[in-house]
Design an enzyme around this catalytic site. Structure first.
Site, PDB file in Angstrom:
ATOM      1  N   GLY A  76       0.817  -1.201   0.000  1.00 44.01           N
ATOM      2  CA  GLY A  76       0.000   0.000   0.000  1.00 44.01           C
ATOM      3  C   GLY A  76       0.855   1.256   0.000  1.00 44.01           C
ATOM      4  N   SER A  77       0.329   2.297   0.603  1.00 49.94           N
ATOM      5  CA  SER A  77       0.975   3.609   0.518  1.00 49.94           C
ATOM      6  C   SER A  77       2.305   3.705   1.242  1.00 49.94           C
ATOM      7  CB  SER A  77       0.022   4.690   1.026  1.00 49.94           C
ATOM      8  OG  SER A  77      -1.087   4.824   0.164  1.00 49.94           O
TER       9      SER A  77
END
Length: 481
Positions: free
Chosen positions: A220-221
């Site tokens: 993810g981020s």
């Protein structure tokens, strides 16, 4: 009359030759296989009658052996139960796992460095003893990791890793669900031990799986730190901007920002601000602009694509393949697509930034001590890679501080009062509607003592909500000691 006798003699000679070949095959070629076979009861019995050395964390023995007089066997005990279950593993009639396996020759006294000592003990009638394996784990950090995961993992599955950025020493490695190794190492009731082990092995939640080292997730981020690093290494600065609209076209669909709307009021957004608010569209555009080789090379420099690792327990390889397709590479830029990362890998990313761009080789064993407490072996810190320049690392650090301190920071719950914390949140889509929730961080930002990665499996909230408080507790445990 002589002819039948000759035939019979030749036949007997042939049988004798076959017998010799068979014995040679069994004793030479198959010797190691037979010795290690799970049904070799002689080997199992021999292992249980050998006193094993202890495994130690700090000044505490977290695995030790004691003689059971009735059976003449040595019972392995784990006084902290589930706390160290995954990194330490277990020694039982079914086999060895974790450190109990990788350091087995030291623990059972068969290592070459103990041969002279064991020979002298045999001459004097002193019982042979195994060596002491001292781990790098920090008791307070390990406890904080396990308690934090249990309190915040809504789905009951999560992992956390903490490392010393300057050395690579693993300070915590927790995974849930976990198990109590005492329940599968009880020699007084081997039937129950086997049944308990089989139940754990059959559990769909995989309590035997060390998620910290051996499970891979889309990062993810948190991977936006790698994307930003690639942009900075290409000659951009933390204030360089790129288009950051509400969404960008992606094949037959689009890639939006998680919060809706553009990232900077419709204007191009800086790398620094994009990290602070976790902007998707700007980081996807950076990945497209940088190209597949730059993205692949930067991920590899942090430890992706480097093959399985032994620390000395095995660690699964993290993957960041070349992505020539712009649509897939845009997903890579925000930590999705074909990316797969272990929690240890993402801790290495945080640690690399914390250590001025240098990623250290992770390790779990601090030293090996002989029965007389003399040092037999120790681990010296080694550089794994030079992931980024010191200037890039400093720029990333300042941007990551805004994640925990900025007015729009996505990881405010990871902040520690009285010091600066550098962090990055992550929410990774699983493809079936759920999300994994991440937080990577290090502290103090100006003199890092600990770098952390936490993943909450299918938490379906934000990394700042679920994972950041766990990371905060682990960092505090290390710093406050």
């Amino acid at each position: 009359m002589n002819k039948p006798i000759r035939r019979l003699s030749l036949f007997a000679l042939a049988l004798f030759g076959v017998l010799l070949l068979n014995v040679t095959w069994i004793q030479a070629v198959q010797a190691e296989w037979l010795q290690d076979h799970e049904f070799n009861r002689r080997d199992t019995a021999e292992r249980l009658t050998t006193p094993r050395g202890p495994i130690q964390v700090g000044n505490e023995q977290i695995a030790s052996s004691s003689l059971v007089e009735e059976s003449g066997q040595y019972q392995r005990a784990y006084p902290e139960g589930e706390v160290y279950a995954h990194p330490v593993g277990v020694f039982n009639p079914m086999g060895n796992f974790g450190i109990e396996s990788t350091e087995n020759t030291y623990l059972d006294g068969s290592h070459s460095s103990l041969l002279v000592r064991n020979f002298l003990d045999m001459l004097t009638g002193t019982p042979a003893q195994g060596a002491t394996v001292v781990l790098t784990l920090d008791p307070a950090a390990q406890q904080a990791a396990l308690e934090g995961l249990k309190a915040n993992a809504t789905n009951g599955r999560a992992a956390a890793v903490a490392v010393d950025p300057s050395t690579g020493a693993v300070l915590a490695a927790a995974s849930i669900p976990t198990y109590d190794p005492n329940e599968v190492a009880d020699l007084s009731d081997t039937t129950a031990s086997v049944e308990n082990w089989n139940a754990l092995a059959a559990d769909e939640n995989q309590p035997l799986l060390n998620r910290a080292f051996n499970e891979r997730y889309p990062p993810g981020s948190t991977f936006k730190i790698v994307t930003a690093a690639a942009a900075l290494e290409a000659g951009n600065t933390i204030e360089s901007t790129i288009a950051a609209p509400e969404s960008i076209p992606l094949g037959g669909s689009s890639l939006p920002n998680a919060f809706g709307g553009p990232c900077n009021g419709g204007a191009p957004d800086s790398i620094a601000h994009s990290i602070e608010i976790s902007c998707n569209t700007s980081m996807a555009n950076w990945a497209i602009e940088l190209g597949d080789q730059a993205m692949h090379d930067q991920a590899t420099a942090f430890g992706f694509n480097s093959g399985p690792m032994d620390i000395p327990v095995p660690v699964t390889e993290s993957l960041a393949p070349l992505e020539p397709d712009n649509n897939i590479r845009a997903q890579t830029g925000i930590g999705q697509g074909n990316l797969e990362a272990t929690p240890l890998q993402m801790a290495m990313v945080a640690a690399g930034v914390a250590n001025g761009g240098t990623v250290m080789q992770p390790y779990l064993v601090q030293e090996i001590l002989g029965p007389d407490m003399s040092e037999l072996d120790s681990t010296s810190p080694e550089v794994f890679s030079e992931a980024v320049s010191s200037d890039t690392a400093e720029q990333l650090t300042q941007a990551m501080i805004q994640v925990t301190e900025g007015d729009e920071g996505s990881g405010l719950t990871g902040a520690i009062p009285g010091m600066q914390v550098a962090g990055k949140t992550g929410t990774a889509e699983t493809g079936d509607g759920d999300t994994h929730n991440w937080f990577i961080s290090f502290a103090p930002a100006d003199d890092p003592q600990v770098a952390v990665a936490v993943v909450i499996e299918r938490g379906n909230q934000s990394g700042g909500t679920l994972a950041a408080p766990v990371a905060k507790a682990i960092m505090e445990a290390v710093i406050n000691e």
